[in-house]
Design an enzyme around this catalytic site. Sequence first.
Site, PDB file in Angstrom:
ATOM      1  N   HIS A  77       0.818  -1.209   0.000  1.00  0.00           N
ATOM      2  CA  HIS A  77       0.000   0.000   0.000  1.00  0.00           C
ATOM      3  C   HIS A  77       0.855   1.264   0.000  1.00  0.00           C
ATOM      4  CE1 HIS A  77      -2.302   3.091   2.381  1.00  0.00           C
ATOM      5  NE2 HIS A  77      -3.098   2.919   1.341  1.00  0.00           N
ATOM      6  N   GLU A  80       1.995   1.874  -3.396  1.00  0.00           N
ATOM      7  CA  GLU A  80       0.885   2.387  -4.202  1.00  0.00           C
ATOM      8  C   GLU A  80       0.827   3.918  -4.098  1.00  0.00           C
ATOM      9  OE1 GLU A  80      -3.274   3.632  -3.392  1.00  0.00           O
ATOM     10  OE2 GLU A  80      -3.301   1.497  -2.892  1.00  0.00           O
ATOM     11  N   HIS A  81       0.956   4.449  -2.885  1.00  0.00           N
ATOM     12  CA  HIS A  81       0.972   5.916  -2.727  1.00  0.00           C
ATOM     13  C   HIS A  81       2.156   6.539  -3.483  1.00  0.00           C
ATOM     14  CE1 HIS A  81      -1.868   7.098   0.671  1.00  0.00           C
ATOM     15  NE2 HIS A  81      -2.157   5.847   0.415  1.00  0.00           N
ATOM     16  N   GLU A 157      -3.958   8.041   7.275  1.00  0.00           N
ATOM     17  CA  GLU A 157      -4.966   7.173   6.672  1.00  0.00           C
ATOM     18  C   GLU A 157      -5.319   6.031   7.629  1.00  0.00           C
ATOM     19  OE1 GLU A 157      -3.921   5.551   2.828  1.00  0.00           O
ATOM     20  OE2 GLU A 157      -5.742   4.358   2.727  1.00  0.00           O
TER      21      GLU A 157
END
Lengths: 448, 456
Positions: A77, A80-81, A157
């Site tokens: 993840h 991904e950012h 997040e």
Amino acid sequence: MSKDRGRGWLRGGQAALLFSLVLWSVNAQALVSRSFTLENGLQTVLVREPKAPVVVTQVWYRVGAADEEAGKTGLAHMLEHMMFQGTEKIAPAQFSKIIARNGGEDNASTAQDYTNYWIKLSSDRLDLALSLEADRMRHLRLQEAEFDSENLVVREERRSRTDSNPTARFLEKFRQAAYGDHPYGRPVIGWMEDVKNHTIDDLRQWYRRHYSPDQAILVVVGDIDFDGAEQKVRKLFSPLENSASWQRPPLPKRVQPDQTVRLDLHDENSQLSHFFAGFSTPSFTMGDVKEAFALELLSTVLGSSASSRIYRQLVVKEGLAVSARSGYGGLSRGEELFSLSATPRPGVSLEQLEEALFVEVEKLVAEPIGERELQRAKNGLIAGHLFAQDSVDRIAWLIGRVSVNEGDWRLLVEEYPDRVQAVTAEEIQQVAQRYLKKSRATIGTLQP
Amino acid sequence: MSVRFRLLLFFCLFSMATLLQPIEGRGAWSPDVSHFYGPGGMMVYHVESHANPLIMVEILVPGGASHDPDGKEGVASLVAWMFNEGGGEMGSEAFREKLDYYGISLSASAGRDALTVSFSTLSAHLDVGWKMLMDALLKPRFDPTDLERAVADQVASLKKAQENPDSVASKALVRAIYGDHPYGRPSQGTPETLAAIGRNDLMRFHEMAFRLPNLVLAVAGDITLEKLKLLVDDSFSAMNNIPSPLRPTPLAFSKNRPDRQHVELDVPQTAIRLGAVGIHRHDPDYYAMVVMNQILGGGGFTSRLTEEIREKRGLTYGVFSYFSPLSGQGPFVVGMKTKTASVEESLVLLRRELTRIAQEEVDEKELEDVKLYLTGSFPLSLDGLSKLAGIWGVIGFYQRGLDYLEKWPGRIRQVTAGDIRRVAKRILDLDRFHTVTVGRTVEDKGAEPGNADSKP
């Protein structure tokens, strides 16, 4: 897990016969598609959907949180950012600005099985979307400065999704209890400690190992012409070289405990009590497709709408619960949880609720469901499947989601209605008997 | 289980009105629409498409939460909740069973201004579905046992919302901005007002809301104009044709004094909201507002707030601004969440950006980029039947005219840097803004075992 379904159509007389109670006069029609694989291994699926002058591109990488090691959770993840934070050609944070200037939108998602990136824009800008995706497949810059601030964003997040939400906190622990050491037991976003310990070198290594044409699937759906689109894909992606090849290892099998796993927690920030149960079940891509279709119907009958069994019995008739539902996604690479959840009415204990839920489960184990009920469940799934094709995004999503697990998307897109129609009451009873055993379940309660 | 990247959470209490914001256009592509008046002057919009065997319908009437009677807040939301709980001869159980059997979806929701009914069916089942839709519209039941269940569900969801810092903050902000004005009311009611609502309240509200002269019907999909006209003439003439006594919300009202409130909630991240009264739907500055909001904190990842607060400093996962142009003056809201220790720093940055856009003229490049996005993404807002039915329903409800979509891109292109500064000065005056924070007063990680940073 999403219930998304792409397009699928009933075909021929067989479906009409099976559909004796309600005749669905849907014309035979398949998706207009073209599939090809480049020499470097990039798998491509093009679908023509000309109803609006838009196109969506989705790039699916065969890597997700389940491929992480313990202690390094959240890396898939985090990367991904970073995919939006600059390449050799594109400056940091410019990616989305370029797309916006061209009237487009973009985003991405990470799950246990995959990492997915999408761009949606006017179909005359397909070149732009493809060239941006080709560029970041091999040429990400991954600099310390951007990483430091994006890592803070990911911590926020996590606080937002999980740490500030009592139910999400509970479910994170619930999955851990249900899966034990299996990778699906770890949170996709990662444990906060692990996220704080990510380094730029971890990310560089992750990117080098996993971002490569032979690890990706490109899906393009919209108002496109096949020859033009294929030419563009070949021109932009063929020059990309593969990284040292990484073979995705098979997922470990989840170890089934020999008795019910229980997790009973109090959280003073929770305003309501909730009951959860999860039963480990096979997915569509694990082999026995018939079982997966039967499980999908089982979940529909048990608790997916207001006319389902647990809603009618527990919420409407007995007034024990404010809500009750079941869920089965079926799209994972490994075993997933068939879920039951309910929220008791004030004054009703979680024990009473649990008992009443299992009474309904036992009925499905003991007796095959009736004809009308079976047909209602089938009709609902097929209608949902047809409605989903109102959206090009959902068609693309389903094709990618199935393909990323090496599954055949036609099974869940084009053949879906026929497959659903073919399921019998006996098959549904069999999967209920095999999988909905209390001794196999993980049961959780959350109370204030 | 999928984690969505950078999904901004717009906890928009005024969700319907935002539908109109992201419509824009390069070549102003949009499918043809037909418009006609049905019985009693009801307005009908029709977009025909036979690409898929589906039909999507939206019906809007003035029956949003701002019309709830005093002391009975939540009536509109209960009428919406119960919309698929039976009609005519059929009670809830039989009705829901039949909808599911035919794969028909029927539901309703109450916004601030409008009550919106959404109906979709495969075209093969249109006749069955339409009859059920009309039963729900003309012969609602609101059976007492179903009402009791609806109230229990609503009370549970109100309780659940108290866990959520965004919901708590949004509610507190709306109350702070609007006070006793109809837009300030709790749109889902409170446990007390919900308990005071009986079947007759729902019947009365439903009867007042569903009147032909005030009703908008938008239909998109696999149905011809002739067939639709037949259905409309046959079925709607039974509805009351006297105009609804529910009037649009007044434009003007006395404003509360700006203030700052803090609500204590034991979470590691504080929800921040800044807000003030914005503009109504017919405000001449509407288009300038669309562009201004997009530059400041509109959707996507390109706004000034995202740049300053997320990209440069990593203070948040999502920061946004929005405005809700309603019949009356809807709110303008800015919001984000951040760890407890960063609240004051974030407030300074939010206020600085609100001030900057009101004081400094935006540069031409920034303005041009935003216009390219707004006009270029036009087709993305219209690429499905449900989007088309939704958008035409709202256009009809707010009487924006048949050329609204066609003219939208041109009107966006005409907005100047001067317009943006003017509207920002008028609306983003910090002296008018209310501030709400929901979270911990001081960061104290050790105090709550469950809520500190997670460990494997």
